[in-house]
Enzyme design. Structure first.
Site, PDB file in Angstrom:
ATOM      1  N   GLU A  52      -4.766   9.231  -8.849  1.00 13.33           N
ATOM      2  CA  GLU A  52      -5.146  10.075  -7.697  1.00 13.33           C
ATOM      3  C   GLU A  52      -4.693  11.524  -7.806  1.00 13.33           C
ATOM      4  O   GLU A  52      -4.111  12.072  -6.875  1.00 13.33           O
ATOM      5  CB  GLU A  52      -4.630   9.445  -6.403  1.00 13.33           C
ATOM      6  CG  GLU A  52      -5.143   8.030  -6.208  1.00 13.33           C
ATOM      7  CD  GLU A  52      -4.576   7.314  -4.983  1.00 13.33           C
ATOM      8  OE1 GLU A  52      -3.746   7.896  -4.272  1.00 13.33           O
ATOM      9  OE2 GLU A  52      -4.978   6.164  -4.748  1.00 13.33           O
ATOM     10  N   ASN A  56      -6.868   6.749 -12.949  1.00  7.39           N
ATOM     11  CA  ASN A  56      -7.382   5.940 -11.839  1.00  7.39           C
ATOM     12  C   ASN A  56      -7.511   6.794 -10.576  1.00  7.39           C
ATOM     13  O   ASN A  56      -6.593   7.549 -10.246  1.00  7.39           O
ATOM     14  CB  ASN A  56      -6.385   4.788 -11.594  1.00  7.39           C
ATOM     15  CG  ASN A  56      -6.881   3.719 -10.647  1.00  7.39           C
ATOM     16  OD1 ASN A  56      -7.949   3.141 -10.866  1.00  7.39           O
ATOM     17  ND2 ASN A  56      -6.108   3.423  -9.610  1.00  7.39           N
ATOM     18  N   HIS A  70     -12.911   1.899  -3.065  1.00 11.09           N
ATOM     19  CA  HIS A  70     -12.641   1.541  -1.665  1.00 11.09           C
ATOM     20  C   HIS A  70     -13.810   2.073  -0.845  1.00 11.09           C
ATOM     21  O   HIS A  70     -13.799   3.224  -0.387  1.00 11.09           O
ATOM     22  CB  HIS A  70     -11.325   2.166  -1.195  1.00 11.09           C
ATOM     23  CG  HIS A  70     -10.116   1.652  -1.902  1.00 11.09           C
ATOM     24  ND1 HIS A  70      -9.665   0.363  -1.734  1.00 11.09           N
ATOM     25  CD2 HIS A  70      -9.272   2.237  -2.781  1.00 11.09           C
ATOM     26  CE1 HIS A  70      -8.574   0.187  -2.477  1.00 11.09           C
ATOM     27  NE2 HIS A  70      -8.321   1.298  -3.129  1.00 11.09           N
ATOM     28  N   GLU A 119      -9.976  -1.382  -7.684  1.00  8.07           N
ATOM     29  CA  GLU A 119      -9.380  -1.727  -6.377  1.00  8.07           C
ATOM     30  C   GLU A 119     -10.469  -2.015  -5.354  1.00  8.07           C
ATOM     31  O   GLU A 119     -10.394  -1.588  -4.196  1.00  8.07           O
ATOM     32  CB  GLU A 119      -8.489  -0.567  -5.868  1.00  8.07           C
ATOM     33  CG  GLU A 119      -7.404  -0.158  -6.846  1.00  8.07           C
ATOM     34  CD  GLU A 119      -6.496   0.966  -6.337  1.00  8.07           C
ATOM     35  OE1 GLU A 119      -6.558   1.301  -5.143  1.00  8.07           O
ATOM     36  OE2 GLU A 119      -5.733   1.500  -7.155  1.00  8.07           O
ATOM     37  N   ASP A 176     -12.829  -2.892  -2.514  1.00 11.45           N
ATOM     38  CA  ASP A 176     -12.985  -3.507  -1.193  1.00 11.45           C
ATOM     39  C   ASP A 176     -14.088  -2.749  -0.473  1.00 11.45           C
ATOM     40  O   ASP A 176     -14.312  -1.567  -0.739  1.00 11.45           O
ATOM     41  CB  ASP A 176     -11.684  -3.591  -0.380  1.00 11.45           C
ATOM     42  CG  ASP A 176     -10.894  -2.296  -0.292  1.00 11.45           C
ATOM     43  OD1 ASP A 176     -11.486  -1.196  -0.389  1.00 11.45           O
ATOM     44  OD2 ASP A 176      -9.667  -2.384  -0.111  1.00 11.45           O
TER      45      ASP A 176
HETATM   46  O1  G3I Z   1       7.849  -3.395   1.987  1.00  7.49           O
HETATM   47  C1  G3I Z   1       7.987  -2.649   3.192  1.00  7.49           C
HETATM   48  C2  G3I Z   1       8.674  -3.449   4.238  1.00  7.49           C
HETATM   49  O2  G3I Z   1       9.970  -3.757   3.819  1.00  7.49           O
HETATM   50  C3  G3I Z   1       8.680  -2.668   5.549  1.00  7.49           C
HETATM   51  O3  G3I Z   1       9.228  -3.431   6.556  1.00  7.49           O
HETATM   52  C4  G3I Z   1       7.261  -2.259   5.916  1.00  7.49           C
HETATM   53  C5  G3I Z   1       7.234  -1.405   7.174  1.00  7.49           C
HETATM   54  O4  G3I Z   1       6.311  -0.370   7.085  1.00  7.49           O
HETATM   55  O5  G3I Z   1       6.724  -1.516   4.881  1.00  7.49           O
HETATM   56  C6  G3I Z   1       6.618  -2.232   3.664  1.00  7.49           C
HETATM   57  O6  G3I Z   1       6.069  -1.418   2.677  1.00  7.49           O
HETATM   58  C7  G3I Z   1       4.693  -1.189   2.794  1.00  7.49           C
HETATM   59  C8  G3I Z   1       4.022  -1.668   1.501  1.00  7.49           C
HETATM   60  O7  G3I Z   1       2.660  -1.346   1.528  1.00  7.49           O
HETATM   61  C9  G3I Z   1       4.148  -3.173   1.296  1.00  7.49           C
HETATM   62  O8  G3I Z   1       3.494  -3.850   2.337  1.00  7.49           O
HETATM   63  C10 G3I Z   1       4.448   0.294   2.960  1.00  7.49           C
HETATM   64  O9  G3I Z   1       4.940   0.709   4.228  1.00  7.49           O
HETATM   65  C11 G3I Z   1       2.988   0.610   2.862  1.00  7.49           C
HETATM   66  O10 G3I Z   1       2.831   2.021   2.847  1.00  7.49           O
HETATM   67  C12 G3I Z   1       2.430   0.045   1.578  1.00  7.49           C
HETATM   68  O11 G3I Z   1       1.047   0.309   1.559  1.00  7.49           O
HETATM   69  C13 G3I Z   1       0.450   0.237   0.280  1.00  7.49           C
HETATM   70  C14 G3I Z   1      -0.199   1.568  -0.055  1.00  7.49           C
HETATM   71  O12 G3I Z   1      -0.874   1.461  -1.299  1.00  7.49           O
HETATM   72  C15 G3I Z   1       0.832   2.675  -0.128  1.00  7.49           C
HETATM   73  O13 G3I Z   1       0.274   3.850  -0.634  1.00  7.49           O
HETATM   74  C16 G3I Z   1      -0.593  -0.866   0.304  1.00  7.49           C
HETATM   75  O14 G3I Z   1       0.057  -2.134   0.449  1.00  7.49           O
HETATM   76  C17 G3I Z   1      -1.422  -0.860  -0.980  1.00  7.49           C
HETATM   77  O15 G3I Z   1      -2.505  -1.726  -0.835  1.00  7.49           O
HETATM   78  C18 G3I Z   1      -1.939   0.549  -1.238  1.00  7.49           C
HETATM   79  O16 G3I Z   1      -2.629   0.535  -2.455  1.00  7.49           O
HETATM   80  C19 G3I Z   1      -3.244   1.773  -2.836  1.00  7.49           C
HETATM   81  C20 G3I Z   1      -3.187   1.857  -4.347  1.00  7.49           C
HETATM   82  O17 G3I Z   1      -1.860   1.722  -4.807  1.00  7.49           O
HETATM   83  C21 G3I Z   1      -3.790   3.165  -4.833  1.00  7.49           C
HETATM   84  N1  G3I Z   1      -5.125   3.359  -4.306  1.00  7.49           N
HETATM   85  C22 G3I Z   1      -5.265   3.222  -2.878  1.00  7.49           C
HETATM   86  C23 G3I Z   1      -4.708   1.892  -2.383  1.00  7.49           C
HETATM   87  C24 G3I Z   1      -4.903   1.718  -0.896  1.00  7.49           C
HETATM   88  O18 G3I Z   1      -4.183   2.665  -0.161  1.00  7.49           O
END
Ligand code: G3I
Length: 302
Positions: free
Chosen positions: A127, A169, A206, A235, A237
């Site tokens: 990105e 990516n 996405h 990725e 969806d």
């Molecule tokens: O693990 C913590 C947890 O301990 C806490 O209680 C909770 C409260 O907010 O947060 C948890 O972490 C979260 C993590 O996902 C695991 O669930 C983060 O806040 C959250 O920001 C994170 O989001 C991820 C996101 O990337 C962050 O940028 C998504 O799961 C994930 O699907 C998403 O994936 C990205 C790719 O890496 C890159 N391309 C876009 C894609 C979608 O955004």
């Protein structure tokens, strides 16, 4: 064939899924993931904040949970991701200039060394381009270390693990007419002409009402492949999980010989980062959605 992975394998491709380590104790989740998919991407566990929470102190506990589950179940692994403006640990967010550049290099070396010889594709850089019509690089602390940060990341990655395919990516790069797509194309073309080691381009895909699928995605994949790189849908969806759109994306990959495979960004709708969009192939109870059948049918040549 009766599963997505086996159906994709008929043409030498994979059908993959993003796996979250915290869900590996959910037997509905793991039984679908193990049955249907033959490639795995860690949804968050191989990112910078997870793998290097303190500078120079690497932690692969969650990453290895995903990696080991994948390999024990016979799946290949896509590594995601080594250099990114997001999900940086606090110590990295506070760095700049040459110390940040060195930290990026050290991070790539530390993570790739841990998985040396074990990762099919690495998302080396994620990105790096701005949204919108500028075609510019995204402003970030990494970008401010100098415009060459991306090629330095790729050269570092090649030296660290020569066996992994090295990918760039990004999202909103599927439509050939978008400025971001053209900017990424020009970068890859430049890298190929100058011998910067890049092997593949990941199209996150996405798709939603703001950035919808367009049938010129196939042209995009073909044009990048013609530069001499592999391509992959990394990725996927789709808001609302339209069966025809899912089938179209799969058919676009199947139409391009250098398209390595397709990865969907989660198992059930409830596992999605955009759960309210119901964008995936399985319902929350684990049953197959109509889009699942459309994808399987496309992979089977239907
Ligand atoms: O693990 C913590 C947890 O301990 C806490 O209680 C909770 C409260 O907010 O947060 C948890 O972490 C979260 C993590 O996902 C695991 O669930 C983060 O806040 C959250 O920001 C994170 O989001 C991820 C996101 O990337 C962050 O940028 C998504 O799961 C994930 O699907 C998403 O994936 C990205 C790719 O890496 C890159 N391309 C876009 C894609 C979608 O955004």
């Amino acid at each position: 064939e009766s599963t997505l992975g086996a159906a994709a394998a008929q043409s030498g491709r994979y059908f993959g899924v993003a796996i979250a380590s915290g869900k590996l104790g959910d037997s509905t989740y793991t039984s679908i993931a193990n049955r249907e998919f033959n490639s795995v991407t860690a949804e968050n566990e191989m990112k910078i904040d997870a793998t290097e929470p303190n500078r120079g102190q690497f932690n692969f506990s969650s990453a290895d949970r995903v990696y080991n589950w994948a390999v024990q179940n016979g799946k290949e692994v896509r590594g995601h991701t080594l250099a990114w403006h997001s999900q940086q640990p606090g110590w990295m967010q506070s760095l700049s200039g040459s110390s940040l550049r060195q930290a990026m290099i050290d991070h790539i070396n530390g993570v790739m060394n841990h998985y040396k010889g074990k990762i099919a594709q690495w998302d080396v850089v994620n990105e790096a381009f701005a949204d919108g019509s500028s075609g510019a690089r995204r402003d970030s602390n990494l970008q401010r270390t100098g415009n060459d940060w991306i090629e330095v990341a790729f050269r570092t990655a090649r030296a660290a693990d020569p066996s992994a395919k090295l990918c760039y990516n990004d999202y909103n790069v599927e439509n050939w007419n978008w400025a971001k797509t053209q900017a990424m194309y020009n970068m890859v073309k430049d890298f190929k002409s100058r011998g910067v080691p890049i092997d593949c381009v990941g199209f996150q895909s996405h798709f939603n009402s703001g950035s919808p699928y367009d049938s010129n995605f196939r042209t995009t994949l073909q044009n990048f492949a013609a530069l001499g790189v592999d391509v992959a849908v990394t990725e996927l969806d789709i808001q609302g999980a339209s069966s025809s759109t899912y089938a179209a994306v799969v058919n676009d990959c199947l139409a391009v010989s250098r398209c390595l495979g397709v990865t969907v960004w989660g198992v059930r709708d409830s596992d999605s980062w955009r759960a309210s969009d119901t964008p995936l192939l399985f319902n929350n109870d684990g049953s197959k959605k109509a889009a699942y059948s459309a994808v399987l049918n496309a992979l089977n040549g239907g």
